[in-house]
Enzyme design. Structure first.
Site, PDB file in Angstrom:
ATOM      1  N   TYR A 104      11.179  36.592  18.488  1.00  0.00           N
ATOM      2  CA  TYR A 104       9.824  36.770  17.952  1.00  0.00           C
ATOM      3  C   TYR A 104       9.016  35.472  17.982  1.00  0.00           C
ATOM      4  O   TYR A 104       8.073  35.318  17.205  1.00  0.00           O
ATOM      5  CB  TYR A 104       9.893  37.329  16.536  1.00  0.00           C
ATOM      6  N   LYS A 129      15.402  49.022  14.566  1.00  0.00           N
ATOM      7  CA  LYS A 129      15.451  47.933  13.583  1.00  0.00           C
ATOM      8  C   LYS A 129      16.420  48.276  12.449  1.00  0.00           C
ATOM      9  O   LYS A 129      16.862  49.434  12.327  1.00  0.00           O
ATOM     10  CB  LYS A 129      14.030  47.675  13.063  1.00  0.00           C
ATOM     11  N   ASN A 183       9.175  48.909  10.088  1.00  0.00           N
ATOM     12  CA  ASN A 183       8.585  50.028  10.835  1.00  0.00           C
ATOM     13  C   ASN A 183       9.541  50.630  11.883  1.00  0.00           C
ATOM     14  O   ASN A 183       9.125  51.168  12.899  1.00  0.00           O
ATOM     15  CB  ASN A 183       7.251  49.601  11.464  1.00  0.00           C
ATOM     16  N   HIS A 208      11.141  48.648  17.468  1.00  0.00           N
ATOM     17  CA  HIS A 208      10.373  47.674  18.249  1.00  0.00           C
ATOM     18  C   HIS A 208      10.168  48.238  19.648  1.00  0.00           C
ATOM     19  O   HIS A 208      11.034  48.947  20.166  1.00  0.00           O
ATOM     20  CB  HIS A 208      11.144  46.346  18.367  1.00  0.00           C
ATOM     21  N   GLU A 265      11.990  40.896  27.635  1.00  0.00           N
ATOM     22  CA  GLU A 265      12.772  41.305  26.465  1.00  0.00           C
ATOM     23  C   GLU A 265      14.066  42.007  26.865  1.00  0.00           C
ATOM     24  O   GLU A 265      15.092  41.863  26.195  1.00  0.00           O
ATOM     25  CB  GLU A 265      11.918  42.184  25.552  1.00  0.00           C
TER      26      GLU A 265
HETATM   27  P1  GDP Z   1       4.444  45.849  17.519  1.00  0.00           P
HETATM   28  O1  GDP Z   1       4.312  45.451  18.970  1.00  0.00           O
HETATM   29  O2  GDP Z   1       3.758  47.151  17.215  1.00  0.00           O
HETATM   30  O3  GDP Z   1       5.867  45.822  17.020  1.00  0.00           O
HETATM   31  O4  GDP Z   1       3.637  44.777  16.653  1.00  0.00           O
HETATM   32  P2  GDP Z   1       3.515  43.173  16.760  1.00  0.00           P
HETATM   33  O5  GDP Z   1       4.066  42.646  18.050  1.00  0.00           O
HETATM   34  O6  GDP Z   1       2.085  42.829  16.414  1.00  0.00           O
HETATM   35  O7  GDP Z   1       4.413  42.662  15.549  1.00  0.00           O
HETATM   36  C1  GDP Z   1       5.804  42.557  15.670  1.00  0.00           C
HETATM   37  C2  GDP Z   1       6.435  43.035  14.392  1.00  0.00           C
HETATM   38  O8  GDP Z   1       6.032  42.163  13.306  1.00  0.00           O
HETATM   39  C3  GDP Z   1       5.980  44.429  13.906  1.00  0.00           C
HETATM   40  O9  GDP Z   1       6.652  45.483  14.528  1.00  0.00           O
HETATM   41  C4  GDP Z   1       6.270  44.343  12.435  1.00  0.00           C
HETATM   42  O10 GDP Z   1       7.671  44.540  12.152  1.00  0.00           O
HETATM   43  C5  GDP Z   1       5.887  42.905  12.104  1.00  0.00           C
HETATM   44  N1  GDP Z   1       4.477  42.799  11.679  1.00  0.00           N
HETATM   45  C6  GDP Z   1       3.351  42.933  12.451  1.00  0.00           C
HETATM   46  N2  GDP Z   1       2.240  42.738  11.745  1.00  0.00           N
HETATM   47  C7  GDP Z   1       2.657  42.441  10.463  1.00  0.00           C
HETATM   48  C8  GDP Z   1       1.952  42.111   9.253  1.00  0.00           C
HETATM   49  O11 GDP Z   1       0.719  42.059   9.200  1.00  0.00           O
HETATM   50  N3  GDP Z   1       2.736  41.874   8.151  1.00  0.00           N
HETATM   51  C9  GDP Z   1       4.112  41.924   8.185  1.00  0.00           C
HETATM   52  N4  GDP Z   1       4.785  41.665   7.053  1.00  0.00           N
HETATM   53  N5  GDP Z   1       4.794  42.221   9.313  1.00  0.00           N
HETATM   54  C10 GDP Z   1       4.079  42.486  10.441  1.00  0.00           C
END
Ligand code: GDP
Length: 137
Positions: A44, A4, A107, A110, A121
């Site tokens: 996304y 990222k 974070n 991805h 993806e």
């Molecule tokens: P991942 O599979 O661990 O990347 O998590 P997810 O698919 O649930 O979320 C996709 C991305 O959205 C994450 O990697 C974060 O960058 C962002 N994200 C997820 N949960 C949150 C949240 O509660 N708040 C915010 N601001 N960003 C989030």
């Protein structure tokens, strides 16, 4: 996987790829690119109804990313173990997100969460030719 914008800005592309390759995963193809709002939104789309969607898109277009197609036995599980939980504060010690992530949003990396999504993806960013899937004549 995607490195990222924060990972690119921190100049840890090499560090991250070193860990990924060190875990036995193979880089099949990779590219650095600047996502536009529409493409990031499509990528996304599953999160469209989530409160953090707009903020996530702004973050993902805030600078270049590196998209990487990985291959390996149990690649999803092995890669997810390497990066840790979504929230760096909850990620295990020694994981990429724990060490480099700044917040649940910023974070660093991805990763696809299932083999099925991995295929979707990967094909979102790479052609079959780039993945070496077209046999030579
Ligand atoms: P991942 O599979 O661990 O990347 O998590 P997810 O698919 O649930 O979320 C996709 C991305 O959205 C994450 O990697 C974060 O960058 C962002 N994200 C997820 N949960 C949150 C949240 O509660 N708040 C915010 N601001 N960003 C989030």
């Amino acid at each position: 996987m995607i490195i990222k914008p924060d990972g690119v800005k921190k100049r840890i592309i090499g560090e991250i790829l070193k860990r990924v390759e060190g875990a036995g995963l193979t880089v099949k193809s990779m590219r650095m690119l600047q996502l536009d709002r529409k493409t990031a939104g499509r990528f996304y789309a599953v999160h469209k109804e989530r409160p953090f969607y707009q903020s996530l898109i702004e973050f993902m277009i805030s600078g270049p990313v590196v998209v990487v197609a990985l291959e390996g036995v149990n690649a999803i599980t092995r890669y997810r173990n390497l990066i840790g939980a979504t929230d760096p504060d909850k990620a295990e010690e020694g994981t990429i997100r724990r060490q480099f992530g700044e917040s649940i949003e910023v974070n660093t990396v991805h990763g696809s969460d299932s083999a099925e999504n991995g295929i979707l993806e990967t094909s979102f960013f790479f052609s079959t030719a780039e993945l070496g899937m077209i046999p030579e004549e």
